[in-house]
Write a protein that holds these residues in place. Structure first.
Motif, PDB file in Angstrom:
ATOM      1  N   ARG A  29      72.046  29.469 -14.969  1.00 19.31           N
ATOM      2  CA  ARG A  29      70.994  28.707 -14.606  1.00 19.31           C
ATOM      3  C   ARG A  29      70.585  27.986 -13.934  1.00 19.31           C
ATOM      4  O   ARG A  29      69.238  28.032 -13.252  1.00 19.31           O
ATOM      5  N   ALA A  30      72.072  27.066 -13.268  1.00 21.18           N
ATOM      6  CA  ALA A  30      71.644  26.457 -12.492  1.00 21.18           C
ATOM      7  C   ALA A  30      71.691  26.652 -11.169  1.00 21.18           C
ATOM      8  O   ALA A  30      70.481  26.552 -10.615  1.00 21.18           O
ATOM      9  N   GLU A  31      71.956  28.091 -10.617  1.00 14.39           N
ATOM     10  CA  GLU A  31      71.938  28.616  -9.224  1.00 14.39           C
ATOM     11  C   GLU A  31      70.083  29.320  -9.116  1.00 14.39           C
ATOM     12  O   GLU A  31      69.806  28.901  -8.596  1.00 14.39           O
ATOM     13  N   ALA A  32      70.233  29.951 -10.947  1.00 15.64           N
ATOM     14  CA  ALA A  32      68.317  30.452 -10.145  1.00 15.64           C
ATOM     15  C   ALA A  32      67.759  29.645 -10.437  1.00 15.64           C
ATOM     16  O   ALA A  32      66.803  29.739 -10.144  1.00 15.64           O
ATOM     17  N   ALA A  33      67.437  27.961 -11.114  1.00 14.73           N
ATOM     18  CA  ALA A  33      67.007  27.354 -11.003  1.00 14.73           C
ATOM     19  C   ALA A  33      66.500  26.699  -9.211  1.00 14.73           C
ATOM     20  O   ALA A  33      66.067  26.525  -8.564  1.00 14.73           O
ATOM     21  N   ALA A  34      67.912  26.241  -8.859  1.00 18.03           N
ATOM     22  CA  ALA A  34      67.546  26.321  -7.686  1.00 18.03           C
ATOM     23  C   ALA A  34      67.253  26.558  -6.359  1.00 18.03           C
ATOM     24  O   ALA A  34      66.363  26.606  -5.919  1.00 18.03           O
ATOM     25  N   HIS A  35      67.415  27.844  -7.127  1.00 15.90           N
ATOM     26  CA  HIS A  35      66.910  29.454  -6.142  1.00 15.90           C
ATOM     27  C   HIS A  35      65.056  28.883  -6.007  1.00 15.90           C
ATOM     28  O   HIS A  35      64.687  29.010  -4.900  1.00 15.90           O
ATOM     29  N   ALA A  48      63.402  26.462  -6.931  1.00 16.14           N
ATOM     30  CA  ALA A  48      62.648  25.072  -6.282  1.00 16.14           C
ATOM     31  C   ALA A  48      63.268  25.190  -5.768  1.00 16.14           C
ATOM     32  O   ALA A  48      62.131  25.058  -4.157  1.00 16.14           O
ATOM     33  N   ALA A  49      63.717  25.978  -4.843  1.00  9.61           N
ATOM     34  CA  ALA A  49      63.833  25.906  -2.997  1.00  9.61           C
ATOM     35  C   ALA A  49      62.902  27.180  -2.441  1.00  9.61           C
ATOM     36  O   ALA A  49      62.433  26.526  -1.603  1.00  9.61           O
ATOM     37  N   ARG A  50      62.604  28.023  -3.565  1.00 11.53           N
ATOM     38  CA  ARG A  50      60.902  28.647  -2.658  1.00 11.53           C
ATOM     39  C   ARG A  50      59.713  27.440  -3.077  1.00 11.53           C
ATOM     40  O   ARG A  50      59.154  28.258  -2.400  1.00 11.53           O
ATOM     41  N   PRO A  71      62.520  36.430  -1.124  1.00 10.05           N
ATOM     42  CA  PRO A  71      61.824  36.269  -1.918  1.00 10.05           C
ATOM     43  C   PRO A  71      62.267  36.091  -3.345  1.00 10.05           C
ATOM     44  O   PRO A  71      61.429  35.396  -4.658  1.00 10.05           O
ATOM     45  N   GLY A  72      63.165  36.984  -3.752  1.00  6.64           N
ATOM     46  CA  GLY A  72      63.419  37.613  -4.762  1.00  6.64           C
ATOM     47  C   GLY A  72      65.408  36.721  -5.468  1.00  6.64           C
ATOM     48  O   GLY A  72      64.946  34.970  -5.365  1.00  6.64           O
ATOM     49  N   LEU A  73      65.791  37.163  -6.498  1.00  3.78           N
ATOM     50  CA  LEU A  73      67.180  36.125  -6.930  1.00  3.78           C
ATOM     51  C   LEU A  73      67.807  35.393  -5.633  1.00  3.78           C
ATOM     52  O   LEU A  73      68.569  34.840  -5.713  1.00  3.78           O
ATOM     53  N   GLY A  74      67.907  36.140  -4.880  1.00  2.00           N
ATOM     54  CA  GLY A  74      69.392  36.456  -4.024  1.00  2.00           C
ATOM     55  C   GLY A  74      70.486  37.317  -4.694  1.00  2.00           C
ATOM     56  O   GLY A  74      70.877  37.178  -5.600  1.00  2.00           O
ATOM     57  N   ALA A  90      65.008  42.116  -4.837  1.00  2.00           N
ATOM     58  CA  ALA A  90      63.918  41.621  -3.475  1.00  2.00           C
ATOM     59  C   ALA A  90      62.331  41.489  -4.341  1.00  2.00           C
ATOM     60  O   ALA A  90      61.796  40.322  -3.569  1.00  2.00           O
ATOM     61  N   THR A  91      62.124  41.353  -5.402  1.00  2.00           N
ATOM     62  CA  THR A  91      60.876  41.804  -5.832  1.00  2.00           C
ATOM     63  C   THR A  91      61.413  40.609  -7.172  1.00  2.00           C
ATOM     64  O   THR A  91      59.558  40.452  -7.882  1.00  2.00           O
ATOM     65  N   THR A  92      62.546  40.820  -7.782  1.00  3.67           N
ATOM     66  CA  THR A  92      62.900  39.962  -8.785  1.00  3.67           C
ATOM     67  C   THR A  92      62.384  38.763  -8.900  1.00  3.67           C
ATOM     68  O   THR A  92      62.720  37.668  -7.837  1.00  3.67           O
ATOM     69  N   GLY A  93      60.708  38.563  -9.655  1.00  6.91           N
ATOM     70  CA  GLY A  93      60.282  36.522  -9.910  1.00  6.91           C
ATOM     71  C   GLY A  93      61.345  36.210 -10.544  1.00  6.91           C
ATOM     72  O   GLY A  93      61.878  35.907 -11.824  1.00  6.91           O
ATOM     73  N   PRO A  94      61.675  34.932  -9.598  1.00  4.41           N
ATOM     74  CA  PRO A  94      63.209  33.945 -10.701  1.00  4.41           C
ATOM     75  C   PRO A  94      62.469  32.829 -11.629  1.00  4.41           C
ATOM     76  O   PRO A  94      63.130  33.108 -12.783  1.00  4.41           O
ATOM     77  N   GLN A  95      60.888  33.124 -11.875  1.00  7.74           N
ATOM     78  CA  GLN A  95      60.612  32.084 -12.775  1.00  7.74           C
ATOM     79  C   GLN A  95      60.848  33.429 -14.330  1.00  7.74           C
ATOM     80  O   GLN A  95      60.625  33.066 -15.471  1.00  7.74           O
ATOM     81  N   GLU A  96      60.160  34.684 -14.088  1.00  3.89           N
ATOM     82  CA  GLU A  96      59.621  35.329 -15.147  1.00  3.89           C
ATOM     83  C   GLU A  96      62.216  36.162 -15.636  1.00  3.89           C
ATOM     84  O   GLU A  96      61.869  36.015 -16.678  1.00  3.89           O
ATOM     85  N   PHE A  97      62.866  35.712 -14.178  1.00  5.28           N
ATOM     86  CA  PHE A  97      63.817  36.079 -14.784  1.00  5.28           C
ATOM     87  C   PHE A  97      64.609  34.437 -15.588  1.00  5.28           C
ATOM     88  O   PHE A  97      65.349  34.464 -16.884  1.00  5.28           O
TER      89      PHE A  97
END
Length: 169
Positions: free
Chosen positions: A35-41, A43-45, A57-60, A125-132
């Motif tokens: 959760r922390a890694e996805a939220a940091a990603h 925030a960086a975007r 653009p994706g989750l990384g 490449a296209t998964t939206g972090p907020q959706e994730f």
């Protein structure tokens, strides 16, 4: 002043209950890390402005890989409980049929949510972090409640079962 973390303390594993708690602690810890890694990603975007390469653009790939590993471990854990632990408990505690059936239903619901999270990771490449994050938070909430519920029923029952099991007598 010493710093504190939410990381679980290592525990001595002498019983199957101890082993269950060790695995559950690891699952909870991984939920927090992911959760922390996805939220940091995310925030960086959101913070990226100006020239230069924006974050992916994706989750990384790293987040995706860790999530896949977590989901595999979760599936392995729940399959082991459903196929080995629950039948063994039921053999000695038939009075726990209903709680064990409920735990198995919770496993299937967690698997359904896990599959939804994995579907979002199919196209990194296209998964939206907020959706994730939304889907991941739903899984994490259900899984955390399930772990708490499962511990309430199984820890007392498994506290007398040695781990690792010894040779048959």
């Amino acid at each position: 002043m010493p710093t504190t973390t939410n990381a679980p303390r290592p525990r001595e594993v002498r019983t199957l209950a101890d082993k269950l708690l060790e695995v559950h602690d690891w699952l909870r810890e991984q939920l927090g890390h992911l959760r922390a890694e996805a939220a940091a990603h995310l925030a960086a975007r959101a913070a990226h402005q100006g020239p230069g390469e924006p974050p992916a653009p994706g989750l990384g790939l790293q987040i995706r890989q860790r999530c896949l590993e977590f989901c595999d471990a979760l599936a392995f854990h729940h399959t082991g409980e459903d196929e080995h632990v629950f039948p063994a408990v039921l053999e000695h505690h038939p009075d726990l049929r209903e709680p064990l059936a409920r735990l198995a239903v919770e496993h299937r619901e967690a698997a359904r949510l896990k599959d939804r999270v994995l579907a979002l990771l199919d196209d990194v490449a296209t998964t939206g972090p907020q959706e994730f994050l939304t889907e991941f938070d739903t899984l994490a909430e259900l899984l955390t409640a399930h772990l708490d519920h499962e511990e309430g029923w199984l820890v007392p029952v498994l506290a007398d079962v040695p781990f690792p099991p010894g040779p048959p007598s």
